[in-house]
Design an enzyme around this catalytic site. Structure first.
Site, PDB file in Angstrom:
ATOM      1  N   TYR A 155     -30.797  10.687   7.387  1.00 12.24           N
ATOM      2  CA  TYR A 155     -31.357  10.621   5.911  1.00 12.24           C
ATOM      3  C   TYR A 155     -32.251  11.842   5.559  1.00 12.24           C
ATOM      4  CZ  TYR A 155     -33.499   8.082   2.234  1.00 12.24           C
ATOM      5  OH  TYR A 155     -33.760   7.747   0.815  1.00 12.24           O
ATOM      6  N   LYS A 159     -31.472  14.240   2.676  1.00 12.34           N
ATOM      7  CA  LYS A 159     -32.332  14.520   1.512  1.00 12.34           C
ATOM      8  C   LYS A 159     -32.954  15.748   1.355  1.00 12.34           C
ATOM      9  CE  LYS A 159     -31.871  10.438  -0.491  1.00 12.34           C
ATOM     10  NZ  LYS A 159     -31.140  10.322  -1.803  1.00 12.34           N
TER      11      LYS A 159
END
Length: 247
Positions: A155, A159
């Site tokens: 993640y 991001k």
């Protein structure tokens, strides 16, 4: 109410619930017509129906599939006459320490967040360029992409990649008056975060100077700002909406 998106057409991915739904509703409140894209097409249609059939439509879309992203944008153009705003918000989590994380769990998160944002940016920009009236693209990053969180190598990497994508795309699209910006939310009160164990929630809260979690509406307000002419001289910008967490 000031209608800063009057007569604009917006597409919001991952818009059937949570932050995406809040963005879609606020955009409609400010004069836009919105197409909600979501992997769960039935949920997207239900959310759109709740907003109002004359101003919102739902459409099933897997953001990792370029053909489906193009179909989503074409549906918006056919339904409402064009695309002025694209919000790449769709996301998933597959948290695990790197030792335990599978290659598939890594690939899924990268595909939805980073490939999805790239496909949304690429195809929305092409649509906007062809229309010749500029536009605004808003990509959803995360504070995790700034600092990296334990158990989120997939993640955090995705991001962080969204930030790089946003800045590079902003430079490419500026000549066509297409602005590309990103939001980095911190701890936001959603069904997912409310399900955290209490000790994890308290540890996260301790990092926030404003001493509270944010709301989906507070993220939507920033998306509205970036989507509208209120931010007309901003591109390649990353706005942190974190309550001061991890400055």
């Amino acid at each position: 109410m000031t209608t800063v998106l009057q007569d604009k057409v917006a597409v919001v991915t991952g818009g059937a619930q949570g932050i995406g739904e809040a963005i879609a509703r606020l955009f409609v409140d400010h004069g836009a017509r919105v197409v909600i894209g979501d992997r769960d097409g039935a949920a997207a249609e239900l959310t759109a129906k709740g907003i109002g059939a004359e101003v919102a439509r739902g459409f099933g879309c897997d953001v990792t599939d370029g053909d489906q992203v193009q179909a989503l944008l074409a549906f918006a153009a056919e339904s409402f006459g064009g695309v002025d705003v694209m919000v790449n918000n769709a996301g998933i989590t597959r948290d695990a320490t790197m030792r335990k994380m599978t290659e598939d769990e890594f690939d899924q998160v990268i595909a939805v967040h980073l490939r999805g944002a790239w496909l949304g940016t690429k195809h929305a920009a092409a649509t906007m360029r062809e229309q010749g009236r500029g536009g605004a693209i808003v990509n959803m990053s995360s504070i995790s992409g700034k600092v990296g969180f334990f158990g989120q190598t997939n993640y955090s990497a995705a991001k962080a990649g969204v930030v790089g994508l946003t800045k590079a795309a902003a430079k490419e699209m500026a000549r066509d008056q297409i602005r590309v910006n990103a939001i980095q939310p911190g701890l936001i009160a959603t069904e997912m975060t409310r399900a955290m164990p209490e000790h994890i929630w308290k540890s996260k809260m301790a990092e926030i100077p404003l001493q509270r979690a944010g709301t989906v509406d507070e993220i939507a307000n920033v998306a509205l700002f970036l989507a509208s002419d209120m931010s007309s001289y901003m591109t390649g910008t990353v706005l942190e909406v974190t309550g001061g967490r991890l400055m």
